[in-house]
Scaffold this motif. Structure first.
Motif, PDB file in Angstrom:
ATOM      1  N   SER A 155       6.123  78.663 -22.718  1.00 13.14           N
ATOM      2  CA  SER A 155       7.331  78.670 -22.810  1.00 13.14           C
ATOM      3  C   SER A 155       7.822  77.216 -23.672  1.00 13.14           C
ATOM      4  O   SER A 155       8.521  77.789 -24.859  1.00 13.14           O
ATOM      5  CB  SER A 155       8.743  78.056 -21.744  1.00 13.14           C
ATOM      6  OG  SER A 155       8.239  76.944 -20.862  1.00 13.14           O
ATOM      7  N   PRO A 156       7.341  76.280 -23.914  1.00 12.69           N
ATOM      8  CA  PRO A 156       7.642  75.795 -25.142  1.00 12.69           C
ATOM      9  C   PRO A 156       6.904  76.335 -26.409  1.00 12.69           C
ATOM     10  O   PRO A 156       8.514  75.788 -27.425  1.00 12.69           O
ATOM     11  CB  PRO A 156       6.486  74.612 -24.612  1.00 12.69           C
ATOM     12  CG  PRO A 156       6.226  74.348 -23.696  1.00 12.69           C
ATOM     13  CD  PRO A 156       6.073  75.806 -23.218  1.00 12.69           C
ATOM     14  N   LEU A 157       6.161  77.341 -26.781  1.00 19.51           N
ATOM     15  CA  LEU A 157       6.261  77.710 -28.387  1.00 19.51           C
ATOM     16  C   LEU A 157       8.094  77.641 -28.282  1.00 19.51           C
ATOM     17  O   LEU A 157       8.291  78.315 -29.426  1.00 19.51           O
ATOM     18  CB  LEU A 157       5.720  78.194 -27.910  1.00 19.51           C
ATOM     19  CG  LEU A 157       3.817  78.020 -27.906  1.00 19.51           C
ATOM     20  CD1 LEU A 157       2.538  79.124 -27.835  1.00 19.51           C
ATOM     21  CD2 LEU A 157       3.837  76.665 -29.209  1.00 19.51           C
ATOM     22  N   VAL A 158       8.274  79.366 -27.715  1.00 23.53           N
ATOM     23  CA  VAL A 158       9.577  79.985 -27.777  1.00 23.53           C
ATOM     24  C   VAL A 158      10.369  78.623 -27.771  1.00 23.53           C
ATOM     25  O   VAL A 158      11.278  79.022 -29.139  1.00 23.53           O
ATOM     26  CB  VAL A 158       9.881  80.473 -26.849  1.00 23.53           C
ATOM     27  CG1 VAL A 158      11.172  81.249 -26.948  1.00 23.53           C
ATOM     28  CG2 VAL A 158       9.079  82.273 -26.283  1.00 23.53           C
ATOM     29  N   LEU A 212      12.645  78.664 -19.324  1.00 26.75           N
ATOM     30  CA  LEU A 212      12.686  77.982 -20.766  1.00 26.75           C
ATOM     31  C   LEU A 212      12.304  76.218 -20.881  1.00 26.75           C
ATOM     32  O   LEU A 212      12.011  75.415 -21.489  1.00 26.75           O
ATOM     33  CB  LEU A 212      13.635  77.977 -22.114  1.00 26.75           C
ATOM     34  CG  LEU A 212      13.748  79.339 -22.321  1.00 26.75           C
ATOM     35  CD1 LEU A 212      15.394  79.629 -23.298  1.00 26.75           C
ATOM     36  CD2 LEU A 212      12.504  79.944 -23.202  1.00 26.75           C
ATOM     37  N   ALA A 213      12.342  75.770 -19.516  1.00 25.06           N
ATOM     38  CA  ALA A 213      13.624  74.121 -19.461  1.00 25.06           C
ATOM     39  C   ALA A 213      11.900  73.928 -18.891  1.00 25.06           C
ATOM     40  O   ALA A 213      11.324  72.632 -18.853  1.00 25.06           O
ATOM     41  CB  ALA A 213      14.306  74.462 -18.418  1.00 25.06           C
ATOM     42  N   ASP A 214      11.227  74.791 -18.577  1.00 27.82           N
ATOM     43  CA  ASP A 214       9.887  74.234 -17.364  1.00 27.82           C
ATOM     44  C   ASP A 214       8.745  74.436 -18.265  1.00 27.82           C
ATOM     45  O   ASP A 214       8.107  75.711 -19.108  1.00 27.82           O
ATOM     46  CB  ASP A 214       9.536  75.728 -16.747  1.00 27.82           C
ATOM     47  CG  ASP A 214       8.329  75.503 -15.464  1.00 27.82           C
ATOM     48  OD1 ASP A 214       7.400  74.582 -16.122  1.00 27.82           O
ATOM     49  OD2 ASP A 214       8.339  76.439 -14.566  1.00 27.82           O
ATOM     50  N   GLN A 215       7.582  73.723 -18.336  1.00 28.44           N
ATOM     51  CA  GLN A 215       7.166  73.279 -19.414  1.00 28.44           C
ATOM     52  C   GLN A 215       5.480  74.249 -19.183  1.00 28.44           C
ATOM     53  O   GLN A 215       4.897  74.479 -20.158  1.00 28.44           O
ATOM     54  CB  GLN A 215       6.663  72.482 -19.961  1.00 28.44           C
ATOM     55  CG  GLN A 215       8.090  71.066 -20.011  1.00 28.44           C
ATOM     56  CD  GLN A 215       7.863  71.358 -21.881  1.00 28.44           C
ATOM     57  OE1 GLN A 215       7.384  71.544 -22.761  1.00 28.44           O
ATOM     58  NE2 GLN A 215       9.215  71.468 -21.713  1.00 28.44           N
TER      59      GLN A 215
END
Length: 219
Positions: free
Chosen positions: A14-17, A45-48
């Motif tokens: 999710s960090p890439l998004v 999205l908040a979960d790395q």
């Protein structure tokens, strides 16, 4: 009769998004409709460590390109990328013994950066050649320009100012892109410091062999 094998869903961290969402906002593009269509939640999205459908990246790139068809988006995004945001992947390069070890570590764990990415390192008589293959290499040239430019910047970031002063002008240092030129050549060379060639047989970054043995400045 055996049923056809279903391809596993492509997932990306999710960090890439999240990084690409920030770029969308900076360009006046709302990422929410695409993410909602794919069922991606704010909690994910908040979960790395969460993984979300890879189509989120492609959908956001499509939104950006539709809004700014004549802007060198891939180059602009590469210039904004903070390699420290990529965690382990960044540590492999920036804290390796030398440039060669950093490149090989990055290749080993390349799919942490992009599950569709295929990097290979080849050594010729005068160059270290990083070849780049990707499932969208023919359909999304902006993504390929982002990847190759980021590779150039990522490699140069491992060199100190003194190393760049002594070795930075060694050749070959070149980006080779399969597609035709899409933006002024200066946009590519001023960002990366590399020469650029278009219409190449495959996507590649050529690095001077002498760079491989240089110690990483941040090791």
């Amino acid at each position: 009769m055996r049923a056809p094998t279903k391809r596993p869903q492509r997932l990306v961290f999710s960090p890439l998004v999240g990084l690409l969402m920030g770029f969308c906002h900076s360009k006046g593009v709302d990422p929410c409709p695409t993410l909602e269509r794919l069922g991606i939640t704010s909690e994910q999205l908040a979960d790395q460590e969460a993984r979300v459908p890879y189509e989120a990246l492609l959908g956001l790139w499509d939104d950006l390109i539709a809004a700014h068809p004549d802007v060198p988006l891939g180059l602009e995004y590469a210039a904004l990328m903070d390699m420290a945001s990529f965690g382990l992947y960044a540590l492999l390069g920036l804290h390796s013994e030398n440039i060669a070890a950093g490149i090989r570590g990055s290749i080993r764990f390349q799919r942490l950066f992009d599950p569709e990415l295929d990097l290979q390192l080849e050594l010729t008589d005068d160059a270290a050649v990083l070849s780049v293959r990707h499932s969208v290499e023919d359909s999304h040239p902006e993504i390929m320009e982002m990847i190759l430019a980021a590779m150039c910047l990522y490699t140069r970031a491992q060199l100190s100012a003194a190393q760049l002063a002594e070795h930075g002008n060694l050749q070959p240092y070149e980006m080779r892109l399969k597609h035709a030129r899409r933006h002024p050549e200066a946009a590519y060379t001023e960002l990366t410091g590399a020469r650029v060639r278009f219409g190449a047989p495959r996507h590649e970054v050529h690095l001077p062999l002498a760079w491989l043995s240089l110690p990483v400045a941040h090791a």
